[in-house]
Design a protein around this motif. Structure first.
Motif, PDB file in Angstrom:
ATOM      1  N   LEU A 124       3.996  13.051  -0.804  1.00  0.00           N
ATOM      2  CA  LEU A 124       3.712  11.779  -0.133  1.00  0.00           C
ATOM      3  C   LEU A 124       4.541  10.616  -0.676  1.00  0.00           C
ATOM      4  CD1 LEU A 124      -0.198  12.031   0.042  1.00  0.00           C
ATOM      5  CD2 LEU A 124       1.413  12.354   1.927  1.00  0.00           C
ATOM      6  N   ASN A 141       1.218   7.067   3.580  1.00  0.00           N
ATOM      7  CA  ASN A 141       0.259   8.116   3.912  1.00  0.00           C
ATOM      8  C   ASN A 141       0.852   9.017   4.972  1.00  0.00           C
ATOM      9  OD1 ASN A 141      -1.118   7.508   6.802  1.00  0.00           O
ATOM     10  ND2 ASN A 141      -0.574   5.565   5.784  1.00  0.00           N
ATOM     11  N   ASP A 142       0.291  10.181   5.071  1.00  0.00           N
ATOM     12  CA  ASP A 142       0.723  11.154   6.074  1.00  0.00           C
ATOM     13  C   ASP A 142      -0.528  11.715   6.741  1.00  0.00           C
ATOM     14  OD1 ASP A 142       2.113  12.916   7.621  1.00  0.00           O
ATOM     15  OD2 ASP A 142       2.395  14.396   6.033  1.00  0.00           O
ATOM     16  N   LYS A 143      -0.695  11.373   8.025  1.00  0.00           N
ATOM     17  CA  LYS A 143      -1.854  11.824   8.803  1.00  0.00           C
ATOM     18  C   LYS A 143      -3.176  11.463   8.119  1.00  0.00           C
ATOM     19  CE  LYS A 143       0.791  15.667  10.772  1.00  0.00           C
ATOM     20  NZ  LYS A 143       0.915  17.139  10.893  1.00  0.00           N
ATOM     21  N   GLY A 144      -3.198  10.245   7.628  1.00  0.00           N
ATOM     22  CA  GLY A 144      -4.429   9.742   7.036  1.00  0.00           C
ATOM     23  C   GLY A 144      -4.612  10.082   5.571  1.00  0.00           C
ATOM     24  N   ARG A 145      -3.695  10.862   4.992  1.00  0.00           N
ATOM     25  CA  ARG A 145      -3.808  11.206   3.572  1.00  0.00           C
ATOM     26  C   ARG A 145      -2.896  10.274   2.775  1.00  0.00           C
ATOM     27  NH1 ARG A 145      -2.186  15.734  -0.141  1.00  0.00           N
ATOM     28  NH2 ARG A 145      -3.990  15.967  -1.539  1.00  0.00           N
ATOM     29  N   PHE A 146      -3.490   9.441   1.926  1.00  0.00           N
ATOM     30  CA  PHE A 146      -2.746   8.418   1.210  1.00  0.00           C
ATOM     31  C   PHE A 146      -2.262   8.937  -0.147  1.00  0.00           C
ATOM     32  CE2 PHE A 146      -4.848   5.842   4.298  1.00  0.00           C
ATOM     33  CZ  PHE A 146      -4.015   4.748   4.497  1.00  0.00           C
ATOM     34  N   LEU A 147      -1.095   8.451  -0.528  1.00  0.00           N
ATOM     35  CA  LEU A 147      -0.585   8.710  -1.874  1.00  0.00           C
ATOM     36  C   LEU A 147      -1.436   7.960  -2.891  1.00  0.00           C
ATOM     37  CD1 LEU A 147       1.719   9.688  -3.863  1.00  0.00           C
ATOM     38  CD2 LEU A 147       2.767   7.441  -3.436  1.00  0.00           C
ATOM     39  N   LYS A 148      -1.819   8.636  -3.935  1.00  0.00           N
ATOM     40  CA  LYS A 148      -2.525   7.999  -5.039  1.00  0.00           C
ATOM     41  C   LYS A 148      -1.711   8.167  -6.318  1.00  0.00           C
ATOM     42  CE  LYS A 148      -7.206   8.796  -3.231  1.00  0.00           C
ATOM     43  NZ  LYS A 148      -8.522   9.461  -3.499  1.00  0.00           N
ATOM     44  N   GLU A 200       0.826  -1.206   0.000  1.00  0.00           N
ATOM     45  CA  GLU A 200       0.000   0.000   0.000  1.00  0.00           C
ATOM     46  C   GLU A 200       0.863   1.260   0.000  1.00  0.00           C
ATOM     47  OE1 GLU A 200      -2.438   1.157   3.543  1.00  0.00           O
ATOM     48  OE2 GLU A 200      -4.074   0.488   2.241  1.00  0.00           O
TER      49      GLU A 200
END
Length: 440
Positions: free
Chosen positions: A406, A376-383, A373
């Motif tokens: 990210l 992520n940083d503080k709940g924000r995931f790389l897409k 997977e």
């Protein structure tokens, strides 16, 4: 052909390193008032007005005594003449013309290379000091006034430099030969290896380091392919200074690497990998060149069943930044595995020119992100929305993501490993360009 090479030449304390850093856009050279502080020939990619070129900071003269000055000045200017396409000769308005300046100018005037005479440390560009006119006596054309410390006059100076670059069309090779640069420090067997491949003693071979004076191109057809082998010259035999040997081999390595499709880093089995080897390898890696690490003189050492593994571990540790480069153990003297080395050059050349279709590439990335997977940083995931290959030599991929911040280095390395697992790319670096989807 590779990018033009511009060498910055001058005696100590005229501002060469400061100027180099201004042009390169980053503080690469050490800047200090003590003469001789630039210990290595430092190089960087630079561009001006749509022209890409390689800039080399040659370092100042470092005489131990007055008797050394004449020899050092000549060697300093001569190496720039032999390697560079354009020479930037830096002088100092505050000290005026010195005997050292005159000696360098004498060498440069006889050269068949363009020279841009640059007068540094001029603080007021609107009112030039009358002393600038004395530099016409050097016989190198109109002096170009600058202040490297304040960044004044650099645009006009670079305009003069790029005037001497050949049009890109003239720089293109018309043939389809694979250009192979054999790089390494002096006396590791570069000339011997090329002679073995050529089947003749076309290059001078000697036990004295630096016998090869100039970069020599040798054309050959083998295994159904055409090759141009570039033998990177060692330093001249006249000088005995160890630091100069290292500098001269580095500057010539830069020149050869710029022109090459494939670089063969030759290491002596008798000496093992050294700091200078890692510096030369770094030149090829930073310029995105396909590379092979060849340990020469393998016949000259005593071996057991663990010797090769020990060498491999040491090389992998010292060259950790280029794990993609295949390692081979050869003997230029006996011809051991030299044919295999040539076959490997073909392989890495094909890999550095490999193109992957966008659809297949994205299938691999979808599978890779499913297995591991994205961060992520503080709940924000790389897409990662999609990827496409932008160019070859080296293979360069553009990743379109939601937030480039990210994409950590470790995950980028994971993606590179997955791409290598799927497509190989043995012997060539892979570059990524990360763009936010919202970027224009």
């Amino acid at each position: 052909m590779g990018k033009p090479i511009v060498a910055v030449v001058g005696r100590p304390n005229v501002g060469k390193s400061t100027l180099f850093n201004k042009i390169a856009g980053q503080r690469i050279s050490i800047v200090e008032d003590t003469p001789g502080v630039t210990r290595d020939r430092v190089y960087a990619s630079a561009d001006w007005a749509g022209h890409d070129f390689t800039l080399i900071d040659t370092g100042g003269l470092e005489p131990d005594s007055y008797d050394f000055i004449a020899r050092q000045i000549f060697d300093q200017a001569q190496i720039a003449i032999e390697t560079a396409d354009v020479i930037m000769f830096i002088v100092d308005i505050k000290t005026g013309i010195t005997d050292q300046d005159m000696q360098v100018a004498n060498v440069l005037r006889r050269a068949q290379k363009p020279v841009v005479l640059i007068v540094n440390k001029i603080d007021n560009m609107k009112t030039l000091p009358p002393d600038i006119y004395e530099f016409y006596s050097l016989g190198l054309g109109d002096p170009v006034p600058i202040s490297s410390g304040q960044g004044l006059g650099l645009g006009d100076m670079l305009d003069e430099v790029v005037k001497y670059f050949k049009p890109k069309a003239e720089n293109e090779e018309e043939d389809d030969a694979i250009k192979v640069a054999v790089i390494g420090k002096p006396n590791v067997g570069k000339s011997s290896l090329i002679n073995k491949i050529l089947g003749e003693d076309r290059l001078i071979v000697s036990d004295i380091p630096g016998t090869t004076r100039d970069a020599i191109d040798s054309y050959i057809e083998r295994l159904g392919h055409k090759y141009i082998f570039i033998d990177t010259a060692g330093m001249r035999r006249k000088s005995k200074v160890k630091e100069n040997i290292e500098r001269y081999s580095l500057i010539r390595a830069v020149s050869a690497v710029e022109r090459a499709d494939v670089c063969i880093l030759l290491i002596s089995a008798e000496e093992g990998i050294t700091d200078q080897d890692t510096k030369i390898a770094g030149i090829a890696h930073e310029r995105g060149k396909a590379a092979i690490v060849a340990v020469n003189k393998w016949d000259a050492i005593e071996k057991d069943d663990k010797t090769m593994n020990k060498y491999l571990k040491t090389i992998e540790k010292e060259l950790a930044y280029m794990p993609y480069a295949p390692k081979m153990f050869i003997s230029a003297k006996t011809g051991q595995r030299v044919t295999n080395l040539l076959e490997m050059a073909n392989t890495v050349f094909e890999n550095t020119n490999m193109r992957i279709s966008t659809g297949v590439l994205n299938d691999v990335l979808i599978e890779a992100t499913a297995m591991n997977e994205p961060p992520n940083d503080k709940g924000r995931f790389l897409k990662i929305y999609y990827a496409t290959q932008a160019s070859v030599k080296p293979p360069t991929f553009i990743l379109f993501v939601n937030d480039s911040g990210l994409l950590h280095f470790s995950y980028k390395r994971y993606l590179e490993n997955q791409i290598r697992l799927a497509f190989g790319f043995k012997g060539t670096p892979i570059h990524f360009v990360v763009r936010n989807k919202s970027d224009r």
